[in-house]
Design a protein around this motif. Structure first.
Motif: not given
Length: 132
Positions: A2-7, A93-94, A119-120
């Motif tokens: 899975g994709a790494v979730s960024l903070t 998901d915030g 996201s950017v």
């Protein structure tokens, strides 16, 4: 895999990197962070568990007397002859807090552009939409 979730902090750092490059090329705007939440996380980490609550409460009280306002967006962009634009950074998901919703509604009522970005790419789209 899975994709790494960024903070949120990591997403904000990516956005700051993008805005820094854009501002260096364009020179018609500046931006800055409003470190409400991030600053308080730092105070908590530095204070450690034993003194955290007393020190955090003392610092928060002082900062509120100096104008710290809950719910203010994370980043502000100020463009020459155009005014201010605000960005609230969230993870994919915030969720926006009740206080943030109130602040965003107030800004909208005052015709101050404010948006939630995850996201950017969201920021790149808004820069175009807002004409920055």
């Amino acid at each position: 895999m899975g994709a790494v979730s960024l903070t949120e902090s990591e997403i904000q750092m990516q956005i700051v990197d993008y805005l820094s490059h854009l501002a260096a090329m364009r020179k018609d705007f500046i931006f800055f962070s409003v470190p409400n939440e991030g600053f308080m996380k730092g105070v908590s980490i530095v204070a450690g568990n034993e003194r955290k609550s007393k020190l955090t409460a003392k610092v928060v009280n002082m900062l509120k007397k100096m104008g710290l306002t809950d719910g203010i967006p994370d980043l502000c962009i100020v463009q020459k002859n155009r005014g201010a634009f605000f960005l609230e950074v969230k993870k994919p998901d915030g969720t926006v807090s009740a206080t943030q919703k109130i602040i965003h509604e107030r800004m909208t009522d005052l015709n101050i552009p404010v948006a939630v970005v995850r996201s950017v790419e969201d920021v790149m789209r808004l820069v175009g939409e807002w004409g920055i």
